[in-house]
Design a protein around this motif. Structure first.
Motif, PDB file in Angstrom:
ATOM      1  N   PRO A  58      -2.425  -6.030   3.197  1.00  0.00           N
ATOM      2  CA  PRO A  58      -2.695  -6.232   1.772  1.00  0.00           C
ATOM      3  C   PRO A  58      -4.194  -6.175   1.497  1.00  0.00           C
ATOM      4  O   PRO A  58      -4.988  -6.725   2.259  1.00  0.00           O
ATOM      5  CB  PRO A  58      -2.126  -7.617   1.486  1.00  0.00           C
ATOM      6  CG  PRO A  58      -1.105  -7.839   2.551  1.00  0.00           C
ATOM      7  CD  PRO A  58      -1.624  -7.112   3.770  1.00  0.00           C
ATOM      8  N   GLY A  59      -4.573  -5.455   0.443  1.00  0.00           N
ATOM      9  CA  GLY A  59      -5.970  -5.358   0.051  1.00  0.00           C
ATOM     10  C   GLY A  59      -6.747  -4.276   0.782  1.00  0.00           C
ATOM     11  O   GLY A  59      -7.912  -4.048   0.479  1.00  0.00           O
ATOM     12  N   GLU A  60      -6.129  -3.612   1.742  1.00  0.00           N
ATOM     13  CA  GLU A  60      -6.781  -2.532   2.475  1.00  0.00           C
ATOM     14  C   GLU A  60      -6.074  -1.207   2.180  1.00  0.00           C
ATOM     15  O   GLU A  60      -4.961  -1.188   1.670  1.00  0.00           O
ATOM     16  CB  GLU A  60      -6.741  -2.791   3.984  1.00  0.00           C
ATOM     17  CG  GLU A  60      -7.541  -3.999   4.430  1.00  0.00           C
ATOM     18  CD  GLU A  60      -7.503  -4.194   5.947  1.00  0.00           C
ATOM     19  OE1 GLU A  60      -7.069  -3.274   6.677  1.00  0.00           O
ATOM     20  OE2 GLU A  60      -7.910  -5.283   6.397  1.00  0.00           O
ATOM     21  N   ALA A  61      -6.735  -0.107   2.526  1.00  0.00           N
ATOM     22  CA  ALA A  61      -6.118   1.209   2.364  1.00  0.00           C
ATOM     23  C   ALA A  61      -4.872   1.292   3.240  1.00  0.00           C
ATOM     24  O   ALA A  61      -4.847   0.709   4.338  1.00  0.00           O
ATOM     25  CB  ALA A  61      -7.100   2.302   2.753  1.00  0.00           C
ATOM     26  N   PRO A  62      -3.826   1.982   2.785  1.00  0.00           N
ATOM     27  CA  PRO A  62      -2.608   2.103   3.594  1.00  0.00           C
ATOM     28  C   PRO A  62      -2.892   2.720   4.959  1.00  0.00           C
ATOM     29  O   PRO A  62      -3.723   3.619   5.084  1.00  0.00           O
ATOM     30  CB  PRO A  62      -1.714   3.026   2.761  1.00  0.00           C
ATOM     31  CG  PRO A  62      -2.235   2.920   1.365  1.00  0.00           C
ATOM     32  CD  PRO A  62      -3.708   2.671   1.495  1.00  0.00           C
ATOM     33  N   ALA A  63      -2.198   2.226   5.973  1.00  0.00           N
ATOM     34  CA  ALA A  63      -2.336   2.739   7.334  1.00  0.00           C
ATOM     35  C   ALA A  63      -1.424   3.946   7.569  1.00  0.00           C
ATOM     36  O   ALA A  63      -1.741   4.833   8.345  1.00  0.00           O
ATOM     37  CB  ALA A  63      -2.018   1.639   8.349  1.00  0.00           C
ATOM     38  N   TYR A  64      -0.271   3.961   6.912  1.00  0.00           N
ATOM     39  CA  TYR A  64       0.645   5.085   7.033  1.00  0.00           C
ATOM     40  C   TYR A  64       1.597   5.104   5.843  1.00  0.00           C
ATOM     41  O   TYR A  64       1.653   4.171   5.054  1.00  0.00           O
ATOM     42  CB  TYR A  64       1.402   5.089   8.368  1.00  0.00           C
ATOM     43  CG  TYR A  64       2.217   3.859   8.674  1.00  0.00           C
ATOM     44  CD1 TYR A  64       3.594   3.835   8.425  1.00  0.00           C
ATOM     45  CD2 TYR A  64       1.635   2.716   9.233  1.00  0.00           C
ATOM     46  CE1 TYR A  64       4.355   2.717   8.728  1.00  0.00           C
ATOM     47  CE2 TYR A  64       2.395   1.594   9.539  1.00  0.00           C
ATOM     48  CZ  TYR A  64       3.751   1.609   9.280  1.00  0.00           C
ATOM     49  OH  TYR A  64       4.502   0.502   9.567  1.00  0.00           O
ATOM     50  N   ALA A  65       2.325   6.217   5.735  1.00  0.00           N
ATOM     51  CA  ALA A  65       3.235   6.421   4.601  1.00  0.00           C
ATOM     52  C   ALA A  65       4.536   7.013   5.118  1.00  0.00           C
ATOM     53  O   ALA A  65       4.578   7.614   6.193  1.00  0.00           O
ATOM     54  CB  ALA A  65       2.601   7.358   3.577  1.00  0.00           C
ATOM     55  N   GLY A  66       5.592   6.832   4.340  1.00  0.00           N
ATOM     56  CA  GLY A  66       6.866   7.388   4.742  1.00  0.00           C
ATOM     57  C   GLY A  66       7.851   7.473   3.595  1.00  0.00           C
ATOM     58  O   GLY A  66       7.570   7.030   2.482  1.00  0.00           O
ATOM     59  N   THR A  67       8.988   8.044   3.908  1.00  0.00           N
ATOM     60  CA  THR A  67      10.108   8.119   2.979  1.00  0.00           C
ATOM     61  C   THR A  67      11.351   7.677   3.727  1.00  0.00           C
ATOM     62  O   THR A  67      11.617   8.165   4.830  1.00  0.00           O
ATOM     63  CB  THR A  67      10.313   9.554   2.458  1.00  0.00           C
ATOM     64  OG1 THR A  67       9.134   9.977   1.773  1.00  0.00           O
ATOM     65  CG2 THR A  67      11.504   9.629   1.508  1.00  0.00           C
ATOM     66  N   ASP A  68      12.076   6.724   3.150  1.00  0.00           N
ATOM     67  CA  ASP A  68      13.375   6.327   3.680  1.00  0.00           C
ATOM     68  C   ASP A  68      14.443   7.045   2.872  1.00  0.00           C
ATOM     69  O   ASP A  68      14.422   7.014   1.642  1.00  0.00           O
ATOM     70  CB  ASP A  68      13.594   4.814   3.539  1.00  0.00           C
ATOM     71  CG  ASP A  68      12.704   3.990   4.444  1.00  0.00           C
ATOM     72  OD1 ASP A  68      12.138   4.553   5.402  1.00  0.00           O
ATOM     73  OD2 ASP A  68      12.578   2.787   4.185  1.00  0.00           O
ATOM     74  N   PHE A  69      15.351   7.692   3.558  1.00  0.00           N
ATOM     75  CA  PHE A  69      16.484   8.377   2.951  1.00  0.00           C
ATOM     76  C   PHE A  69      17.733   7.689   3.481  1.00  0.00           C
ATOM     77  O   PHE A  69      17.855   7.499   4.691  1.00  0.00           O
ATOM     78  CB  PHE A  69      16.462   9.860   3.340  1.00  0.00           C
ATOM     79  CG  PHE A  69      17.632  10.639   2.831  1.00  0.00           C
ATOM     80  CD1 PHE A  69      17.649  11.127   1.531  1.00  0.00           C
ATOM     81  CD2 PHE A  69      18.725  10.889   3.642  1.00  0.00           C
ATOM     82  CE1 PHE A  69      18.743  11.846   1.058  1.00  0.00           C
ATOM     83  CE2 PHE A  69      19.819  11.607   3.173  1.00  0.00           C
ATOM     84  CZ  PHE A  69      19.818  12.090   1.878  1.00  0.00           C
ATOM     85  N   ILE A  70      18.626   7.257   2.590  1.00  0.00           N
ATOM     86  CA  ILE A  70      19.833   6.561   3.050  1.00  0.00           C
ATOM     87  C   ILE A  70      21.101   7.262   2.578  1.00  0.00           C
ATOM     88  O   ILE A  70      21.115   7.921   1.538  1.00  0.00           O
ATOM     89  CB  ILE A  70      19.877   5.075   2.607  1.00  0.00           C
ATOM     90  CG1 ILE A  70      19.981   4.926   1.084  1.00  0.00           C
ATOM     91  CG2 ILE A  70      18.686   4.314   3.167  1.00  0.00           C
ATOM     92  CD1 ILE A  70      20.238   3.493   0.606  1.00  0.00           C
ATOM     93  N   ILE A  71      22.154   7.087   3.360  1.00  0.00           N
ATOM     94  CA  ILE A  71      23.514   7.480   2.996  1.00  0.00           C
ATOM     95  C   ILE A  71      24.289   6.176   2.826  1.00  0.00           C
ATOM     96  O   ILE A  71      24.233   5.300   3.695  1.00  0.00           O
ATOM     97  CB  ILE A  71      24.187   8.334   4.096  1.00  0.00           C
ATOM     98  CG1 ILE A  71      23.369   9.594   4.403  1.00  0.00           C
ATOM     99  CG2 ILE A  71      25.630   8.678   3.701  1.00  0.00           C
ATOM    100  CD1 ILE A  71      23.313  10.605   3.289  1.00  0.00           C
ATOM    101  N   VAL A  72      24.985   6.055   1.720  1.00  0.00           N
ATOM    102  CA  VAL A  72      25.707   4.824   1.393  1.00  0.00           C
ATOM    103  C   VAL A  72      27.208   5.073   1.439  1.00  0.00           C
ATOM    104  O   VAL A  72      27.694   6.116   0.986  1.00  0.00           O
ATOM    105  CB  VAL A  72      25.272   4.304   0.000  1.00  0.00           C
ATOM    106  CG1 VAL A  72      26.080   3.086  -0.404  1.00  0.00           C
ATOM    107  CG2 VAL A  72      23.778   3.991   0.004  1.00  0.00           C
TER     108      VAL A  72
END
Length: 122
Positions: A92-106
Motif C-alpha cells: 500500500p502506498g507504493e507503485a504496484p509490483a506486478y499486475a494480472g488478470t483472473d479469469f474464472i469459469i463458474v
C-alpha cells in the motif's frame, strides 16, 4: 441449500478473501464457500486441483509477500458463465509490483476454474 454468488462477487472474493487473505482459517472458509469441490487453479507455474490444493498454493503465494494487497484496476466483467478481473498488487502506498488478470469459469454459482494471467505493468 447451496449458496450461489454472482460472477463479479466471486471474482472479488477470490482476489481479496482467498489470495489476499493472511489468516488461514478465513482463507479456508472463503475457499469452501466460493469454490466447487472439483475446482482447479491454472497459473504459469502449475495446475492445482481441489480446495485443499488451492488453499495450499494461495497460502504459499501470500506468504511470499504478506504485506502486498490486490487492487482491482477495472470493474469485474461477466460473460455467460465466465468472468474476469484485472488487478495490480504491491505494498500500500507504493507503485504496484506486478499486475494480472483472473479469469474464472463458474458452475452453479461457484468457481469451477481460475486462470491467472500476469500482465505487463503500464
Amino acid at each position: 441449500m447451496k449458496t450461489s454468488y454472482s460472477i463479479s462477487n466471486l471474482l472479488t472474493r477470490n482476489l481479496h478473501d482467498v489470495f489476499g487473505e493472511n489468516d488461514p482459517a478465513r482463507r479456508r472458509k472463503a475457499i469452501d464457500e466460493i469454490f466447487t469441490e472439483d475446482c482447479a487453479f491454472y497459473e504459469p507455474k502449475g495446475i492445482y486441483r481441489g480446495r485443499d490444493e488451492i488453499d495450499r498454493i494461495a497460502g504459499a503465494i501470500k506468504a511470499t509477500h504478506p504485506d502486498f494487497q490486490y487492487q482491482p484496476i477495472a470493474e469485474p466483467e461477466e460473460l455467460v458463465n465466465a468472468g474476469r478481473i484485472r488487478w495490480v498488487s504491491g505494498r500500500p502506498g507504493e507503485a504496484p509490483a506486478y499486475a494480472g488478470t483472473d479469469f474464472i469459469i463458474v458452475r452453479e454459482g461457484r468457481i469451477a476454474a481460475v486462470y491467472l494471467f500476469f500482465d505487463k505493468l503500464s
